[in-house]
Structures are given as structure tokens and as C-alpha cells.
Design an enzyme around this catalytic site. Structure first.
Site, PDB file in Angstrom:
ATOM      1  N   ARG A  58      -3.071  -3.119   5.043  1.00 52.48           N
ATOM      2  CA  ARG A  58      -4.423  -2.566   5.175  1.00 52.48           C
ATOM      3  C   ARG A  58      -5.366  -3.140   4.114  1.00 52.48           C
ATOM      4  O   ARG A  58      -4.946  -3.428   2.994  1.00 52.48           O
ATOM      5  CB  ARG A  58      -4.382  -1.035   5.099  1.00 52.48           C
ATOM      6  N   GLN A  81     -13.091   7.648   2.021  1.00 51.13           N
ATOM      7  CA  GLN A  81     -12.188   7.136   0.988  1.00 51.13           C
ATOM      8  C   GLN A  81     -12.940   6.257  -0.004  1.00 51.13           C
ATOM      9  O   GLN A  81     -12.760   6.388  -1.220  1.00 51.13           O
ATOM     10  CB  GLN A  81     -11.045   6.359   1.636  1.00 51.13           C
ATOM     11  N   ASP A  90      -9.854  10.219  12.771  1.00 50.66           N
ATOM     12  CA  ASP A  90      -8.395  10.295  12.890  1.00 50.66           C
ATOM     13  C   ASP A  90      -7.944  10.940  14.194  1.00 50.66           C
ATOM     14  O   ASP A  90      -6.747  10.913  14.509  1.00 50.66           O
ATOM     15  CB  ASP A  90      -7.806  11.081  11.717  1.00 50.66           C
TER      16      ASP A  90
END
Length: 450
Positions: free
Chosen positions: A129, A176, A327
Site C-alpha cells: 500500500r 488517515q 469501507d
């Protein structure tokens, strides 16, 4: 294979109705932040309802490595004795963040303005990632990053010795990235400012204010502007973690698509930056109600009641809703497959760089099980076949992604021939009680290698 051993295949089959109460685990986002903010406070923070999935446990281990005392008591309460802002010590070993993108990115921010060196790694999924989206803004503080090509783990960060506050506009909606910059700003003198064009989940802002940080938010022509004054002394807190809406999504959606079902999911956090899935389900015609709405610890909470909904219609999901349900698109696509008509999801390129390429993983798996799907760089379209219209019968690759795994198991409950996933192991990262919880509701789950 599973992140923690050999693959654990599992098959979900059509059984009876799903009924009863589903007590899902604590919110993952708030659990991570409770540990990190507690470690950066001075004194003891106490946390109840912490999600004890592997992702959060890895963050707890990291806090110990940074010098905080973190312990679980016999009654399930967690105690964190913090070291204060700027008080982290250099870990003796590499920090393994497992599968957790949230964990590693928040930890990078938390240490970025303390003059220590930290090496981060993770499992195969996490190592694939992109981390440059976090390390690039942290470099503005003076943090240095050394790692693999394209900013991938393993990576060593060297914290800034004389950090300066920054003003940063996030190029893509990401809680994030925003949180990593705010965490770094805690140990930088002056005001750190983050500007986001689209609002993302605001747990960091709410919780930092609760810990005593001077933080404000205003909406301007630039977008949502968050201003943090650095170098506060954070005050320890007593935190009751609400239940995770991202985990609640699975029993809720399974009930909605499984004939005769009626499931209550209590104490779910309904922060408006997280509730996009539930709004979307109701827009589609799902029988989903909020019971006993209330506020706990600064977060809106309610009990969710979900019932089988045979009259759902496909819709075009508003792209501006994406950040509040990023999500949940995998499980939404399963619901869409069981609705009449076409569901269109746009503005979701972030799904390409999650634990897996979630658009590709879901599109491939749905096609294998008889559903027509179209997809592009930042969009996908699911052509629903109505209640019980998914043929099933295939084995789906989960790509070490817990949400892909749980989404296809939920799909299996309403499919004609059942659905097998190649590995149920990753589910433990976020929802370790998924299997027994779903069995208690009446779900039919078989371990393929049992």
C-alpha cells in the site's frame, strides 16, 4: 494465505432467517486513537469497549515500544499510562503493524516530530500500500523517510529535530492522512492547519478536543479547515468506545438480504462522517430503523434494527457520500446484487489502494457468482438480480482483505448455491467474533478444511 498462518477457507450457505441481537465489537478508528492519544497524554487513560482485533493489538504493542505502559485488566478495561507529547522513546525493534493501514499511518504521524528513528513494516497486503501520501506531508515538518520504491514498507522514519508547523491541503479525502498531520502537529510549535475539500471521519478532531488540545474547525471556501495549536499537555481521559458501524454493516446487510430476517445491532456509533452506508440502504428502500438515538462520549449512538427487505431498488450513490462509507462499498455491492435494477458507485478510487484493490476484488467475485458488474478507475456498477438472485457456487479470492472476506460470506447467506472464500483468517484483524456472532443469529457457516 492468511496473514497469521495457513489459509482458512470458509463457506456460507443459505439457511434460515437471521434473528436476534448482534453485539458487534468496538469502533476500530476510535480504538486506535484511544491508545495513541492516551500514550501521548500525561497520566492514566482508561478505555472500555476497545476492539481487540489484531490491528488494534498491534497499535497497543507499538505504544509499549514507544515507552507507554499499556495493559488489559481482567474486566476488559485497558489502562494506558502516557509519556506526554514529544515523550516517545526510540523502539528497540522494528514496528510490525500487521494489516493495519490506519495503525501505521497514525503511528508515523505520532512520532514524526520527535527526534527518534522508527522502522515500520507489515504483512504482504500492507507492504503493497502507498505510504507517500503520509510521508510527503510529514516531510514538511522536517521528517525524513527512507524506504522502498513508491513509498512502500518496510520504511524508516527519522523524526524532525526542530519541527515547524505546516499548512497542508489533503489532495484526496483521507482521515488517515489528516490525522497523521494533526498528530505530527501536536509536537510542533505554533498552529498546524489541515484543509480538506471533502469532510472525512472526524474522530481525531473530536477526541483531541476531549484530551484538551486546542483545536478548531471551520468551513470556508477552501473546504473544511482544521487548526491545531501545538505542544499542549494532553489530559488523560476515561473512554467508552462505541460499537463499530463498519462492523455493524455486516449483520445489518446480511439481515436485509436474507429472507425472514430481523436483527437488532445495539450501541452503534452514528457519527455523520461514518453513517453513509446506512443512509444509502434506506435510500434503496431497506427496512432499517434507528432505535433509542442518543449521544455518548461526544458521539451520536443508536440501536439499529434491520429486517429482510425484498423491495429494494438500485440507486446512484451520491459521490460526495463516499468519504463517509468508503469501507462499506464492498458489502453495499452485495446488497446491490440483491436489489432490483442498477446501483452506480462513483468517486471511489480510494478503493483501489485499500487492503486490496477492492473494486477489482468485489467485481471479480460477484461475476464468478452470477452478477453482472462494470468497473472503471474510480467507479463501478452492479446490475442487481433481485432478492435471492445471486447464483453462488464459486470460490472467491479475498486477497488478505477482511472486508472482502466478510462481504462474500454475507452474500453466501442469500445465494442459491453458497459461496466459499479462500481465506477467513484476515477477518480477525477487525472483527474477531464475526463467525460466532453470525452463527448465533442463525447463519450457516462451514469451515471448508474442518
Amino acid at each position: 494465505m492468511s496473514a497469521h498462518g495457513d489459509p482458512k477457507p470458509m463457506t456460507a450457505r443459505k439457511g434460515g432467517a437471521l434473528t436476534g441481537t448482534a453485539e458487534v465489537p468496538g469502533d476500530k478508528s476510535i480504538s486506535h486513537r484511544s491508545l495513541i492519544f492516551g500514550a501521548m497524554a500525561v497520566g492514566e487513560t482508561r478505555v472500555t469497549g476497545l476492539l481487540e482485533g489484531q490491528d488494534v493489538l498491534d497499535t497497543a504493542s507499538a505504544m509499549r515500544a514507544f515507552g507507554a505502559e499499556v495493559a488489559r485488566e481482567d474486566d476488559g478495561t485497558w489502562s494506558i499510562h502516557g509519556v506526554g507529547v514529544g515523550g516517545f522513546v526510540e523502539p528497540d525493534d522494528v514496528l510490525d503493524c500487521g494489516n493495519s493501514g490506519t495503525g501505521v499511518r497514525l503511528l508515523m504521524g505520532a512520532m514524526a516530530t520527535t527526534p527518534i528513528s522508527v522502522t515500520f513494516t507489515g504483512d504482504a497486503s500492507l507492504r503493497s500500500r502507498p505510504m507517500a501520501r503520509v510521508t510527503d506531508p510529514l516531510a514538511l515538518f522536517g521528517t525524513r523517510a527512507y524506504g522502498r520504491a513508491q513509498g512502500r514498507l518496510p520504511m524508516t522514519l527519522v523524526g524532525a529535530e526542530a519541527p515547524m508547523p505546516v499548512r497542508y491541503a489533503t489532495p484526496v479525502p483521507s482521515a488517515q492522512v489528516k490525522s497523521a498531520v494533526l498528530l505530527a502537529g501536536l509536537n510542533a510549535p505554533g498552529e498546524t492547519v489541515v484543509i480538506e475539500a471533502e469532510a472525512t471521519r472526524d474522530h481525531s478532531e473530536r477526541m483531541l478536543a476531549g484530551f484538551g488540545a486546542q483545536i478548531s474547525t471551520e468551513v470556508t471556501q477552501e473546504g473544511r479547515v482544521i487548526t491545531l495549536t501545538g505542544q499542549p499537555e494532553l489530559t488523560p481521559q476515561v473512554i467508552a468506545v462505541p460499537r463499530d458501524p463498519s462492523s455493524a454493516a455486516f449483520p445489518v446487510c446480511a439481515a436485509i438480504i436474507t429472507e425472514g430476517s430481523d436483527v437488532l445491532v445495539p450501541n452503534i456509533g452514528l457519527n455523520p462522517t461514518r453513517a453513509g452506508l446506512f443512509e444509502t440502504l434506506r435510500d434503496m428502500g431497506a427496512d432499517l430503523t434507528y432505535e433509542n438515538p442518543r449521544e455518548e462520549g461526544g458521539e451520536p449512538v443508536a440501536d439499529l434494527r434491520a429486517k429482510f427487505s425484498p423491495d429494494m431498488k438500485g440507486i446512484e450513490v451520491p459521490p460526495e457520500r463516499a468519504a463517509s462509507m468508503i469501507d462499506e462499498y464492498p458489502i453495499l455491492s452485495v446488497v446491490a446484487a440483491n436489489a432490483e435494477g442498477t446501483t452506480v458507485m462513483r468517486g471511489v478510487k480510494e478503493l483501489r489502494v485499500k487492503e486490496s484493490d477492492r473494486i477489482a476484488a468485489m467485481a471479480d467475485g460477484l461475476r464468478l457468482n452470477g452478477i453482472e458488474v462494470e468497473d472503471g478507475p474510480d467507479w463501478w456498477i452492479v446490475h442487481g438480480r433481485g432478492p435471492g438472485g445471486m447464483a453462488g457456487g464459486a470460490t472467491v479470492a479475498t486477497h488478505l482483505d477482511h472486508r472482502i472476506a466478510m462481504s462474500f460470506l454475507c452474500a453466501g447467506f442469500a445465494s442459491q448455491q453458497g459461496i466459499t472464500i479462500d481465506d477467513s483468517g484476515p477477518i480477525a484483524t477487525s472483527f474477531p467474533i464475526f463467525e460466532p456472532l453470525m452463527r448465533d443469529l442463525g447463519a450457516r457457516l462451514d469451515r471448508a478444511n474442518a
